[in-house]
Design a protein around this motif. Structure first.
Motif: not given
Length: 104
Positions: A43, A45, A62, A64-65, A83-86
């Motif tokens: 992810w 971060d 996407e 993390e939620d 805001e964790k994303h990938r």
């Protein structure tokens, strides 16, 4: 002077990240992808905020939620710091050209 649509290889076995501007307070990066996505266990971060724009192709981000956002040519998105994303998908038919602005 430069052009965001030059020096784009037809074959892209890996994503290409290129800093266009990098200062103490802002970094602007061109990202090229063709079918690549973030590693499943990875992810992003980041310490800085990110504003990302897709210029060509498409990508799916996407969070993390579980929320997913599809960005097509002309679409942009604000991602807050930490805001964790990938990236879970990018265009396989053409190179996706992203422009990412990172700032504090």
């Amino acid at each position: 002077m430069g052009n965001l649509f030059t020096q784009i290889p037809h074959s892209l076995p890996n994503e290409v990240f290129q800093d266009l501007i990098s200062t103490k307070h802002v970094r602007i990066e061109r990202i090229l992808s063709r079918g690549q996505m973030s590693p499943e266990e990875g992810w992003y971060d980041q310490n800085e905020h990110e504003w990302v724009l897709v210029l060509e192709g498409y990508g799916v981000i996407e969070f993390e939620d579980g929320r997913q956002v599809t960005l097509k040519a002309g679409d942009y998105l604000q991602i807050r710091a930490h805001e964790k994303h990938r990236v879970v998908e990018s265009d396989t038919e053409q190179v996706t050209v992203w422009l990412a602005v990172f700032y504090r």
